[in-house]
Motif scaffolding. Sequence first.
Motif, PDB file in Angstrom:
ATOM      1  N   LYS A  49     -18.209  25.853  14.140  1.00  0.00           N
ATOM      2  CA  LYS A  49     -17.256  25.402  13.431  1.00  0.00           C
ATOM      3  C   LYS A  49     -16.648  24.107  14.032  1.00  0.00           C
ATOM      4  CE  LYS A  49     -13.308  26.572  10.521  1.00  0.00           C
ATOM      5  NZ  LYS A  49     -12.610  27.544  10.007  1.00  0.00           N
ATOM      6  N   ARG A  52     -19.147  21.556  13.806  1.00  0.00           N
ATOM      7  CA  ARG A  52     -18.985  20.534  12.186  1.00  0.00           C
ATOM      8  C   ARG A  52     -17.786  20.065  12.070  1.00  0.00           C
ATOM      9  NH1 ARG A  52     -20.162  26.060  10.900  1.00  0.00           N
ATOM     10  NH2 ARG A  52     -17.898  26.237   9.981  1.00  0.00           N
ATOM     11  N   TYR A  64     -17.784  20.093   7.214  1.00  0.00           N
ATOM     12  CA  TYR A  64     -16.680  20.998   7.813  1.00  0.00           C
ATOM     13  C   TYR A  64     -15.623  21.164   6.533  1.00  0.00           C
ATOM     14  CZ  TYR A  64     -12.429  22.049  10.110  1.00  0.00           C
ATOM     15  OH  TYR A  64     -11.154  22.829  10.582  1.00  0.00           O
TER      16      TYR A  64
END
Length: 134
Positions: A49, A52, A64
């Motif tokens: 995450k 991203r 994201y």
Amino acid sequence: MTNPLAQFDVSRDEIARVVARFYARVRRDPVLGPVFAAHVRDWPAHEEKIARFWANAILRERVYDGNPMQVHKAAQDVQPEHFAVWLDLFDEVLAEELNEETARRWSALAHRIGRGFKVGLEMRAPPGSVPKLR
């Protein structure tokens, strides 16, 4: 530079490597380690995450979706002074993993983002109270 919209030249692989090495240090850090351990249950998912996030911020890839300011504000154990420690560790990893120019430019971006988070947390008010707007 492969992406003409990118802020500077860095690859997705380099981003992933920096993120992984940074979080390995965070987990060992006596200040940040316990804070992150209280919130991150799945390190590979968290690192993906955050990779991203950086691909979005640096490469202008729209990969994201999230609101990191809200996440940091909601975590009551995340304090403004943590960002200096975070940035010091991040700068160490950048300097070790990237060429000087790329590390310098990514560091500048990280410091701008870190200042924004720090200010957001400084304005955070306890639940039910009025926020500090100075």
